[in-house]
Design a protein around this motif. Sequence first.
Motif, PDB file in Angstrom:
ATOM      1  N   MET A   4      25.016  -1.386-117.428  1.00 36.30           N
ATOM      2  CA  MET A   4      24.732  -1.796-118.796  1.00 36.30           C
ATOM      3  C   MET A   4      24.113  -3.190-118.786  1.00 36.30           C
ATOM      4  N   LYS A   5      22.918  -3.324-119.323  1.00 35.43           N
ATOM      5  CA  LYS A   5      22.200  -4.599-119.254  1.00 35.43           C
ATOM      6  C   LYS A   5      22.716  -5.607-120.275  1.00 35.43           C
ATOM      7  N   THR A   6      22.745  -6.863-119.848  1.00 39.32           N
ATOM      8  CA  THR A   6      23.195  -7.943-120.721  1.00 39.32           C
ATOM      9  C   THR A   6      22.150  -9.062-120.735  1.00 39.32           C
ATOM     10  N   ALA A   7      22.161  -9.819-121.813  1.00 34.39           N
ATOM     11  CA  ALA A   7      21.298 -10.997-121.923  1.00 34.39           C
ATOM     12  C   ALA A   7      22.087 -12.094-122.615  1.00 34.39           C
ATOM     13  N   ALA A   8      21.781 -13.329-122.278  1.00 39.91           N
ATOM     14  CA  ALA A   8      22.316 -14.478-122.996  1.00 39.91           C
ATOM     15  C   ALA A   8      21.208 -15.039-123.871  1.00 39.91           C
ATOM     16  N   VAL A   9      21.532 -15.344-125.115  1.00 42.31           N
ATOM     17  CA  VAL A   9      20.591 -15.966-126.040  1.00 42.31           C
ATOM     18  C   VAL A   9      21.163 -17.311-126.448  1.00 42.31           C
ATOM     19  N   VAL A  10      20.407 -18.382-126.185  1.00 40.55           N
ATOM     20  CA  VAL A  10      20.846 -19.729-126.557  1.00 40.55           C
ATOM     21  C   VAL A  10      19.782 -20.371-127.437  1.00 40.55           C
ATOM     22  N   ILE A  11      20.247 -21.041-128.483  1.00 33.86           N
ATOM     23  CA  ILE A  11      19.340 -21.695-129.421  1.00 33.86           C
ATOM     24  C   ILE A  11      19.323 -23.186-129.132  1.00 33.86           C
ATOM     25  N   VAL A  54      14.728 -23.605-113.270  1.00 29.76           N
ATOM     26  CA  VAL A  54      15.613 -22.483-113.580  1.00 29.76           C
ATOM     27  C   VAL A  54      14.763 -21.221-113.642  1.00 29.76           C
ATOM     28  N   ALA A  55      15.010 -20.295-112.741  1.00 34.83           N
ATOM     29  CA  ALA A  55      14.176 -19.094-112.648  1.00 34.83           C
ATOM     30  C   ALA A  55      14.599 -18.040-113.661  1.00 34.83           C
ATOM     31  N   GLY A  56      13.603 -17.288-114.130  1.00 33.68           N
ATOM     32  CA  GLY A  56      13.878 -16.089-114.910  1.00 33.68           C
ATOM     33  C   GLY A  56      14.276 -16.292-116.348  1.00 33.68           C
ATOM     34  N   VAL A  57      14.046 -17.465-116.906  1.00 33.49           N
ATOM     35  CA  VAL A  57      14.402 -17.712-118.302  1.00 33.49           C
ATOM     36  C   VAL A  57      13.219 -17.373-119.205  1.00 33.49           C
ATOM     37  N   HIS A  58      13.488 -16.639-120.264  1.00 37.62           N
ATOM     38  CA  HIS A  58      12.465 -16.310-121.253  1.00 37.62           C
ATOM     39  C   HIS A  58      12.540 -17.364-122.355  1.00 37.62           C
ATOM     40  N   TYR A  59      11.557 -18.240-122.398  1.00 38.35           N
ATOM     41  CA  TYR A  59      11.570 -19.385-123.308  1.00 38.35           C
ATOM     42  C   TYR A  59      10.542 -19.191-124.415  1.00 38.35           C
ATOM     43  N   GLU A  60      10.958 -19.469-125.658  1.00 34.22           N
ATOM     44  CA  GLU A  60      10.028 -19.410-126.783  1.00 34.22           C
ATOM     45  C   GLU A  60      10.200 -20.656-127.647  1.00 34.22           C
ATOM     46  N   GLU A 118      23.760 -16.865-114.300  1.00 33.63           N
ATOM     47  CA  GLU A 118      23.828 -15.929-113.175  1.00 33.63           C
ATOM     48  C   GLU A 118      24.731 -14.727-113.464  1.00 33.63           C
ATOM     49  N   HIS A 119      25.431 -14.754-114.579  1.00 36.85           N
ATOM     50  CA  HIS A 119      26.352 -13.667-114.913  1.00 36.85           C
ATOM     51  C   HIS A 119      25.724 -12.605-115.803  1.00 36.85           C
ATOM     52  N   VAL A 120      24.498 -12.850-116.274  1.00 38.77           N
ATOM     53  CA  VAL A 120      23.823 -11.882-117.146  1.00 38.77           C
ATOM     54  C   VAL A 120      22.483 -11.495-116.530  1.00 38.77           C
ATOM     55  N   ASP A 121      21.886 -10.427-117.041  1.00 34.52           N
ATOM     56  CA  ASP A 121      20.624  -9.948-116.485  1.00 34.52           C
ATOM     57  C   ASP A 121      19.440 -10.784-116.919  1.00 34.52           C
ATOM     58  N   HIS A 122      19.500 -11.343-118.129  1.00 32.82           N
ATOM     59  CA  HIS A 122      18.394 -12.144-118.659  1.00 32.82           C
ATOM     60  C   HIS A 122      18.951 -13.315-119.462  1.00 32.82           C
ATOM     61  N   VAL A 123      18.182 -14.397-119.511  1.00 30.72           N
ATOM     62  CA  VAL A 123      18.504 -15.525-120.387  1.00 30.72           C
ATOM     63  C   VAL A 123      17.307 -15.767-121.296  1.00 30.72           C
ATOM     64  N   VAL A 124      17.571 -15.853-122.597  1.00 29.20           N
ATOM     65  CA  VAL A 124      16.530 -16.095-123.593  1.00 29.20           C
ATOM     66  C   VAL A 124      16.838 -17.416-124.294  1.00 29.20           C
TER      67      VAL A 124
END
Length: 268
Positions: free
Chosen positions: A1-8, A47-53, A25-31
């Motif tokens: 089951m895929k997980t993501a962290a979303v931080v504002i 920091v690798a693999g972070v989706h930044y907007e 490192e505990h979730v599949d994606h960080v946004v």
Amino acid sequence: MKTAAVVIWYNPEPLFVENLKSYAEHVDHVVVIDNSNTDNAALLADVAGVHYEALHQNLGIAAALNRGFETARQLGAEWVLSMDQDSSFESENVSLLLANIETASSDIAVIGYSETGSTSKTGLRDVNKVITSGCLNRMSAFSRINGFNEDLFIDQVDFEYCFRLKEAGFRIMQDRAVQMRHNRGDPEPKEFRGRSYTTTNYNPTRRYYQVRNRLYMRRKFPQYGMQHIKNIVYATRNVILFEDNKLSKLAAMAQGAWHFVIGRYGPR
């Protein structure tokens, strides 16, 4: 089951990157959704693999959360860990929280941590509300109620979301064994006539949203009693007795009450 962290983010500091690393490192994606006027992508260079907007303006916490959750959905996440920029976990606490996903029944929409967490108490308990930071959110439930209420902008966004989920038949849970580091305002202990008080020292704009949105909550969800009115009373007392910049804060609070009366929402 895929997980993501979303931080504002809002005007982030390097420390907030360290907070992000505590759970990345505990979730599949960080946004990361950035409500700042400037682009702060450079802070994430190592920091690798972070989706930044970068939004290049402050659209409010609700709009930013909705944007982040939609990105998480596109990445295939079924559960989203929502975080504030000034919140962080010890590694074992992230693992404890995420472990709940495997056994969560289909009617559980949100699993939060205990603000008065104690490792002597274990297991989930039903609650009416939890704060957004440090919560696991089921994406299908988020979609069912059309996400967070952007009219509120900031303050009560999390509790309003929880109350609507409960109205839709979902459950809000709290894991009493999980603890998280989280800052709220600039709390300061005070004494008056032999009694101790704590005031948050919120700025005038936050006081505006506090009054407007809590009056809204009282009207929309009367079944939860007078808690919102009591909060406004206590906040007013604290501003008058203990805080600086009293006139500006009281004027902002009065404006918030007036905007509630005339139905003006969104940004101040």
